[in-house]
Structure formats: C-alpha cells, structure tokens
Scaffold this motif. Structure first.
Motif, PDB file in Angstrom:
ATOM      1  N   ASP A  53       0.822  -1.214   0.000  1.00 26.98           N
ATOM      2  CA  ASP A  53       0.000   0.000   0.000  1.00 26.98           C
ATOM      3  C   ASP A  53       0.858   1.267   0.000  1.00 26.98           C
ATOM      4  O   ASP A  53       0.588   2.216  -0.744  1.00 26.98           O
ATOM      5  CB  ASP A  53      -0.919   0.004   1.232  1.00 26.98           C
ATOM      6  N   VAL A  54       1.881   1.298   0.828  1.00 25.43           N
ATOM      7  CA  VAL A  54       2.715   2.495   0.946  1.00 25.43           C
ATOM      8  C   VAL A  54       3.578   2.680  -0.302  1.00 25.43           C
ATOM      9  O   VAL A  54       3.818   3.804  -0.739  1.00 25.43           O
ATOM     10  CB  VAL A  54       3.597   2.425   2.206  1.00 25.43           C
ATOM     11  N   ALA A  55       4.000   1.567  -0.878  1.00 24.30           N
ATOM     12  CA  ALA A  55       4.821   1.642  -2.093  1.00 24.30           C
ATOM     13  C   ALA A  55       4.081   2.366  -3.212  1.00 24.30           C
ATOM     14  O   ALA A  55       4.690   3.035  -4.042  1.00 24.30           O
ATOM     15  CB  ALA A  55       5.216   0.236  -2.538  1.00 24.30           C
ATOM     16  N   ALA A  56       2.746   2.260  -3.194  1.00 22.29           N
ATOM     17  CA  ALA A  56       1.939   2.900  -4.236  1.00 22.29           C
ATOM     18  C   ALA A  56       1.804   4.412  -4.007  1.00 22.29           C
ATOM     19  O   ALA A  56       1.424   5.148  -4.918  1.00 22.29           O
ATOM     20  CB  ALA A  56       0.557   2.259  -4.289  1.00 22.29           C
ATOM     21  N   LEU A  57       2.128   4.874  -2.796  1.00 22.11           N
ATOM     22  CA  LEU A  57       1.960   6.301  -2.462  1.00 22.11           C
ATOM     23  C   LEU A  57       3.232   7.123  -2.674  1.00 22.11           C
ATOM     24  O   LEU A  57       3.178   8.342  -2.762  1.00 22.11           O
ATOM     25  CB  LEU A  57       1.521   6.454  -0.999  1.00 22.11           C
ATOM     26  N   PHE A  58       4.397   6.468  -2.710  1.00 24.34           N
ATOM     27  CA  PHE A  58       5.660   7.195  -2.781  1.00 24.34           C
ATOM     28  C   PHE A  58       6.566   6.663  -3.890  1.00 24.34           C
ATOM     29  O   PHE A  58       6.609   5.452  -4.127  1.00 24.34           O
ATOM     30  CB  PHE A  58       6.410   7.068  -1.451  1.00 24.34           C
ATOM     31  N   PRO A  59       7.330   7.546  -4.517  1.00 22.02           N
ATOM     32  CA  PRO A  59       8.324   7.100  -5.496  1.00 22.02           C
ATOM     33  C   PRO A  59       9.358   6.198  -4.828  1.00 22.02           C
ATOM     34  O   PRO A  59       9.749   6.446  -3.683  1.00 22.02           O
ATOM     35  CB  PRO A  59       8.983   8.395  -5.973  1.00 22.02           C
ATOM     36  N   LYS A  60       9.816   5.223  -5.550  1.00 18.68           N
ATOM     37  CA  LYS A  60      10.749   4.248  -5.003  1.00 18.68           C
ATOM     38  C   LYS A  60      11.996   4.880  -4.385  1.00 18.68           C
ATOM     39  O   LYS A  60      12.470   4.448  -3.336  1.00 18.68           O
ATOM     40  CB  LYS A  60      11.164   3.276  -6.110  1.00 18.68           C
ATOM     41  N   LYS A  61      12.513   5.903  -5.022  1.00 20.42           N
ATOM     42  CA  LYS A  61      13.769   6.488  -4.528  1.00 20.42           C
ATOM     43  C   LYS A  61      13.614   7.144  -3.160  1.00 20.42           C
ATOM     44  O   LYS A  61      14.598   7.467  -2.511  1.00 20.42           O
ATOM     45  CB  LYS A  61      14.339   7.487  -5.526  1.00 20.42           C
ATOM     46  N   GLU A  62      12.378   7.352  -2.715  1.00 25.00           N
ATOM     47  CA  GLU A  62      12.151   7.973  -1.408  1.00 25.00           C
ATOM     48  C   GLU A  62      11.921   6.954  -0.295  1.00 25.00           C
ATOM     49  O   GLU A  62      11.773   7.331   0.867  1.00 25.00           O
ATOM     50  CB  GLU A  62      10.941   8.916  -1.481  1.00 25.00           C
ATOM     51  N   TRP A  63      11.894   5.685  -0.636  1.00 26.97           N
ATOM     52  CA  TRP A  63      11.486   4.683   0.346  1.00 26.97           C
ATOM     53  C   TRP A  63      12.391   4.614   1.571  1.00 26.97           C
ATOM     54  O   TRP A  63      11.923   4.450   2.698  1.00 26.97           O
ATOM     55  CB  TRP A  63      11.394   3.301  -0.314  1.00 26.97           C
TER      56      TRP A  63
END
Length: 211
Positions: free
Chosen positions: A147-157
């Motif tokens: 769910d969270v992966a869909a809200l933020f760009p990968k490079k910000e994880w």
DNA sequence: ATCCCGAGGG
DNA sequence: CCCTCTGGAT
C-alpha cells in the motif's frame, strides 16, 4: 521537522550493518553501538564469526538482550554467508531473507543503508503510523509495504522509512501519542477532525527536514 | 510498568 | 496467531 533522520547504527561495511541490525531487535541503537566495536574487533569478517565460540559472542553482546538467540543468529548467518555467498553480504532481498535471523525488516535496513537499494522498513513504528495516517488499513507488514509503495516514489522509500520511524519514536508512541506537541497533528487523520485524505500527511512527510 | 527500528517456533 | 527470547533505561 525531520532533522537528519538516518540510520543510527554504527557500521563500516554491509557485514557490520547486517550484524548490528540483527542485534537491534528490542534494544536501542545506542546499546547496539556500545557492543559492536569489541565484537567487530574480535570478529572482523563473516569467516571469523562463523567459527567463533558462542560463549564468547554471548558475552560480548549480552547487554543487547536476547543474547542467546542473537548469538545463534549471527554465527549461523555468518556460516551461511561463508558457505553460500563467498563470505559477502548479498545485495538482494530474496538472498538476505534466507539467512538465519534475517527477516524482511532487517533485509530492507541493510539494502537501504549499505547498498543504496530503496526499501520500506515496516517495523513496529511504520506499522502503527501508516495506519494512523491512513496510508493503509492493514496490519500485515507485506500488505502495508504494498500500500505504501503505491503512495511514494521508489527512490524515497529509504528516507521515508527513517522519517516515519523517527517520528514514531519521538511523538507518535504506541500507548500515549504526544499529539499535543506533534508537528503533524493538524494533518493527521487520527487527530481530532483531521483530514481523511492520506496524502495530506504524506506530502508533509515528503517535505523533509526543515528545522 | 513500559518501551526499545524482530524473528523463529509451536 | 500467539509465545518466547532478554536486558537496561525511564
């Protein structure tokens, strides 16, 4: 807002970070950092720790708690590294989680901070805050990650994980969250008549350090 | 008492 | 899914 959120474990190599992260379960990073210098001096590499005397390792890491289980994990993990990965820490999630004592959370910490591979660290804080902020309805770490992966760009994880965890440790506690002094209270779906839009808190978290 | 950036086993 | 492993600070 998120002053210098970063990994607070001391390490100089992927191997050291992996060991430190395993030791960090249910203990403060400060305590882990107090035992790792002597541990790494005695056992600099996976090959060294693989053949270590468990009693000696237990003695060195005792203050971090769970020392028998942790000793079993870090010696076992070192043996696995020596036998299956040429003594090197693998830079892939699927490989890391095959190591004894290494779950998805530990693997993502190592990937994000030693390999520069973006990873969401769904620890106890992230699990709690992502629901309070309306990023997910789930309590399952894998579903939360999706769910969270869909809200933020990968490079910000990776930085996102540090900020969420940092905020959880200082304000958004499990039992009595400090909403009165929380800088995000007005954007929090769980505070008063706050917004129900999960992206409100998300945007603020993405703004990053400002203090 | 309660908390601390969990994982494995039953 | 719950239980266990563990010590130190607050």
């Amino acid at each position: 807002m998120f002053p210098d959120a970063h990994c607070e474990l001391d390490f100089t190599s992927p191997f050291e970070l992996l060991i430190a992260t395993v030791l960090s379960a249910q203990t403060t990073d400060v305590r882990v950092n107090s035992v790792t210098p002597a541990l790494f001096a005695a056992y600099p590499s996976a090959a060294d720790l693989a053949s270590a005397d468990p009693a000696h390792v237990e003695e060195l890491i005792q203050p971090t708690g769970f020392f028998r289980a942790k000793t079993k994990s870090i010696i076992g993990l070192s043996q696995a590294l020596a036998e299956r990965f040429g003594g090197e820490v693998p830079g892939k999630l699927d490989d890391l989680v095959t190591l004894p004592g290494v779950g998805r959370k530990t693997a993502n910490v190592v990937l994000g901070n030693a390999f520069d591979v973006p990873g969401l660290t769904i620890d106890t804080h992230f699990n709690r805050l992502s629901r309070r902020w309306g990023w997910t309805q789930s309590t399952d770490p894998d579903q939360i990650e999706t769910d969270v992966a869909a809200l933020f760009p990968k490079k910000e994880w990776t930085i996102l994980s540090h900020r969420v965890i940092w905020h959880g440790r200082r304000y958004c506690h499990a039992r009595r969250p400090a909403c009165g002094v929380c800088p995000l209270a007005q954007l929090c779906p769980s505070f008063g008549e706050g917004p129900t839009d999960p992206t409100a808190a998300a945007k603020l978290v993405r703004d990053g350090p400002r203090s």
